[in-house]
Write an enzyme that holds these catalytic residues in place. Structure first.
Site, mmCIF file in Angstrom:
data_model
loop_
_atom_site.group_PDB
_atom_site.id
_atom_site.type_symbol
_atom_site.label_atom_id
_atom_site.label_comp_id
_atom_site.label_asym_id
_atom_site.label_seq_id
_atom_site.Cartn_x
_atom_site.Cartn_y
_atom_site.Cartn_z
ATOM 1 N N HIS A 180 -3.530 -5.404 2.289
ATOM 2 C CA HIS A 180 -3.264 -5.528 3.725
ATOM 3 C C HIS A 180 -3.956 -6.799 4.212
ATOM 4 C CE1 HIS A 180 -1.886 -1.360 4.264
ATOM 5 N NE2 HIS A 180 -2.903 -0.949 3.549
ATOM 6 N N CYS B 155 0.808 -1.219 0.000
ATOM 7 C CA CYS B 155 0.000 0.000 0.000
ATOM 8 C C CYS B 155 0.843 1.273 0.000
ATOM 9 C CB CYS B 155 -0.991 -0.033 1.152
ATOM 10 S SG CYS B 155 -2.409 1.025 0.836
HETATM 11 N N1 GLN Z 1 -1.840 7.011 2.259
HETATM 12 C C1 GLN Z 1 -2.014 6.179 1.127
HETATM 13 C C2 GLN Z 1 -3.405 6.311 0.522
HETATM 14 O O1 GLN Z 1 -4.272 6.696 1.139
HETATM 15 C C3 GLN Z 1 -1.754 4.706 1.502
HETATM 16 C C4 GLN Z 1 -2.726 4.192 2.515
HETATM 17 C C5 GLN Z 1 -2.299 2.837 3.102
HETATM 18 O O2 GLN Z 1 -1.128 2.496 3.221
HETATM 19 N N2 GLN Z 1 -3.285 2.052 3.545
HETATM 20 O O3 GLN Z 1 -3.584 5.971 -0.580
#
Ligand code: GLN
Length: 253
Positions: free
Chosen positions: A195, A96
Site C-alpha cells: 500500500h 493486498c
Molecule cells: N484482510 C486482509 C488481511 O488482513 C487484507 C488486508 C489489506 O488489504 N490491507 O490480510
C-alpha cells in the site's frame, strides 16, 4: 499520442480501497495524461456490468476481511472473464486484500474460506486473531529495481511451486514473513501487499503497466517518453531512508 485512450477498470473502489490505494489510479491517470494519452477510469462495483476484455488496465485495492467477504461472490462470477483477459495480456495491479483474492482462496482469521479467482497460483491463510499482523515499511528487490511501500496484513500468502513472486524482501515481512518472497507475477498481472499507495513512489511500475497496455493495444513498437520524476524519486528515496533508519532502530516490521 493524442489518439490513444486507455480504459482503466477500478474494481470495487467503494469497498476495497484502504491505505491510499486510490492513489494508484491517480498516478496512472497522471502518467498517461502527462504524455498526451487519454484515460477513462470506470468504477466497477458489485452488480455492475463489466467486460474485462474491453479494458486496458485493471486495478483492485485492499480491504479488511469483512470487505473481502462482501465482494467475493461478485468477483468469483467475473473470474473466468478476468483470467481470460490476463492470459491475453491484460495488465493488472492487485493490492493486498485484492492480491489475496486474485489467488485461489483466503482463509480468514475466523477460519472461513473466502474464494478467489485463481489468476495467481497461491493461497492465503490467516494464522488466527491472536497472531501479529505484518505491518510496516517494505523495500523489495524486483526486476524493475527497488520498490518501496507499506504493508498491513494478517493473512500469510503461500505461492505454489512455479508461481513467480513480484519481488524479494529486503525489508519487511512480505508474503508470509518466512520465505522472503513478496507478491506474485503472471504475464502482465502484478499482485503485491504494498500500500502507500504503491505507484506514486514507484513510477517504474506504473510505466510498466501503461507500456504493457499500449503494446497490447497498439503493437510492440509502442514506447513511452520519459517524464521528470524528480518528486517521485525523492519520495522513493525518502521511503527507503525511513525504512533503513527504522531497521537500524530495530522497529519491528
Ligand atoms: N484482510 C486482509 C488481511 O488482513 C487484507 C488486508 C489489506 O488489504 N490491507 O490480510
Amino acid at each position: 499520442m493524442g489518439e490513444y485512450r486507455l480504459r482503466i477498470a477500478h474494481l470495487y473502489p467503494d469497498v476495497m480501497n484502504i491505505y491510499g490505494d486510490r492513489g494508484n489510479i491517480i498516478a496512472l491517470r497522471y502518467r498517461c495524461e502527462s504524455r498526451g494519452i487519454g484515460v477513462e477510469v470506470v468504477d466497477v462495483n458489485v452488480g455492475d456490468a463489466f467486460d474485462p476484455a474491453a479494458f486496458d488496465i485493471l486495478v483492485m485495492g485492499g480491504g479488511q476481511d469483512r470487505e473481502q467477504r462482501r465482494i467475493a461472490g461478485d468477483l468469483v462470477e467475473r473470474g473466468a472473464g478476468i483470467r481470460a483477459a490476463v492470459e491475453d495480456g491484460l495488465p493488472v495491479l492487485a493490492v493486498c486484500g485484492g492480491f489475496q483474492m486474485f489467488g485461489h482462496r483466503y482463509v480468514d482469521q475466523d477460519g472461513g474460506a473466502i474464494p478467489g479467482i485463481g489468476v495467481f497460483d497461491l493461497e492465503t491463510r490467516h494464522p488466527g486473531p491472536r497472531a501479529d499482523r505484518c505491518i510496516g515499511d517494505v523495500v523489495l528487490a524486483t526486476e524493475f529495481g527497488d520498490v518501496v511501500g507499506f504493508e498491513n496484513h494478517g493473512g500469510r500468502t503461500y505461492l505454489a511451486p512455479g508461481q513467480q513472486p513480484f519481488g524479494t524482501v529486503k525489508r519487511g515481512f512480505g508474503n508470509n514473513a518466512k520465505d522472503g518472497g513478496e507478491g506474485a507475477r503472471h504475464k502482465n498481472a502484478i499482485g503485491t501487499y504494498l500500500h502507500g499507495s504503491l505507484l506514486p513512489k514507484n513510477p517504474a511500475i506504473a510505466d510498466e503497466l501503461i507500456l504493457a497496455a499500449l503494446r497490447r493495444r497498439c503493437g510492440e513498437e509502442a514506447t513511452l517518453p520519459p517524464l521528470d520524476d524528480a518528486s517521485e524519486l525523492a519520495a522513493h528515496g525518502a521511503a527507503t531512508t525511513v525504512a533503513a533508519r527504522r531497521a537500524r532502530e530495530g522497529v519491528k516490521g
